[in-house]
Design a protein around this motif. Structure first.
Motif, PDB file in Angstrom:
ATOM      1  N   GLU A 128       0.832  -1.207   0.000  1.00  0.00           N
ATOM      2  CA  GLU A 128       0.000   0.000   0.000  1.00  0.00           C
ATOM      3  C   GLU A 128       0.865   1.256   0.000  1.00  0.00           C
ATOM      4  O   GLU A 128       0.558   2.233  -0.692  1.00  0.00           O
ATOM      5  N   HIS A 131       2.250   1.852  -3.515  1.00  0.00           N
ATOM      6  CA  HIS A 131       1.233   2.417  -4.406  1.00  0.00           C
ATOM      7  C   HIS A 131       0.917   3.865  -4.041  1.00  0.00           C
ATOM      8  O   HIS A 131       0.721   4.699  -4.931  1.00  0.00           O
ATOM      9  N   HIS A 132       0.883   4.165  -2.752  1.00  0.00           N
ATOM     10  CA  HIS A 132       0.623   5.545  -2.325  1.00  0.00           C
ATOM     11  C   HIS A 132       1.733   6.472  -2.818  1.00  0.00           C
ATOM     12  O   HIS A 132       1.463   7.557  -3.358  1.00  0.00           O
ATOM     13  N   HIS A 135       1.386   7.003  -6.524  1.00  0.00           N
ATOM     14  CA  HIS A 135       0.300   7.947  -6.819  1.00  0.00           C
ATOM     15  C   HIS A 135       0.742   9.380  -6.561  1.00  0.00           C
ATOM     16  O   HIS A 135       0.486  10.279  -7.367  1.00  0.00           O
ATOM     17  N   GLU A 136       1.397   9.605  -5.437  1.00  0.00           N
ATOM     18  CA  GLU A 136       1.830  10.960  -5.056  1.00  0.00           C
ATOM     19  C   GLU A 136       2.837  11.535  -6.048  1.00  0.00           C
ATOM     20  O   GLU A 136       2.888  12.750  -6.242  1.00  0.00           O
TER      21      GLU A 136
END
Length: 152
Positions: A128, A131-132, A135-136
């Protein structure tokens, strides 16, 4: 950081009146590296035969650009953190809804990445976090107002 160029070409066929809206939406995308992509309006928006179902439509390309950017950033983040990736597959889904003025827009893109790791796979919390971070740092995600959701 440089500029990115795409040349988009459309040509009316001599048999098409145009003003009756009965003209082909088929067109061509050309990129600076030499790749050409056959494009069209989506058959969801423009009925056949005025759209070309086999061609890429702008909404599909938008979803693909978001997914591709996330993939590339995810790979970069994982490599920097010492996590080995063997494969990555995403069946991304974009949803169009009416906006405040009633105009349709791609309001949400859901990423559904399936990652295969080399060696020890990270735990859920680390995955997670990867992926975070992706994304950022994704250029496209930082450029759009569309909600982007990642489902693991």
């Amino acid at each position: 950081m440089g500029s990115h160029i795409a040349t988009i070409t459309w040509q009316r066929q001599p048999t098409e009146a145009f003003t009756d809206s009965r003209y082909s939406r088929a067109h061509l995308w050309q990129f600076d590296g030499g790749v050409e992509v056959a494009a069209s309006a989506s058959p969801h928006n423009v009925p056949l035969p005025y759209s070309v179902e086999a061609n890429v439509d702008p909404e599909e390309a938008f979803v693909a650009a978001i997914s591709s950017c996330h993939l590339l950033t995810f790979l970069w983040v994982a490599a920097k953190r010492g996590v080995i990736i063997d494969s990555y597959r995403d069946e991304a889904v974009g949803v169009m809804t009416p906006g405040p003025g009633g105009h349709l827009w791609v309001s949400r893109v859901t990423l559904n990445p399936k990652v295969t790791y080399g060696g020890q796979a990270p735990d859920r919390a680390m995955e997670e976090a990867l992926h975070h971070a992706a994304h950022e740092q994704c250029f496209i995600a930082n450029s759009v107002k569309t909600e982007i959701v990642t489902r693991l």
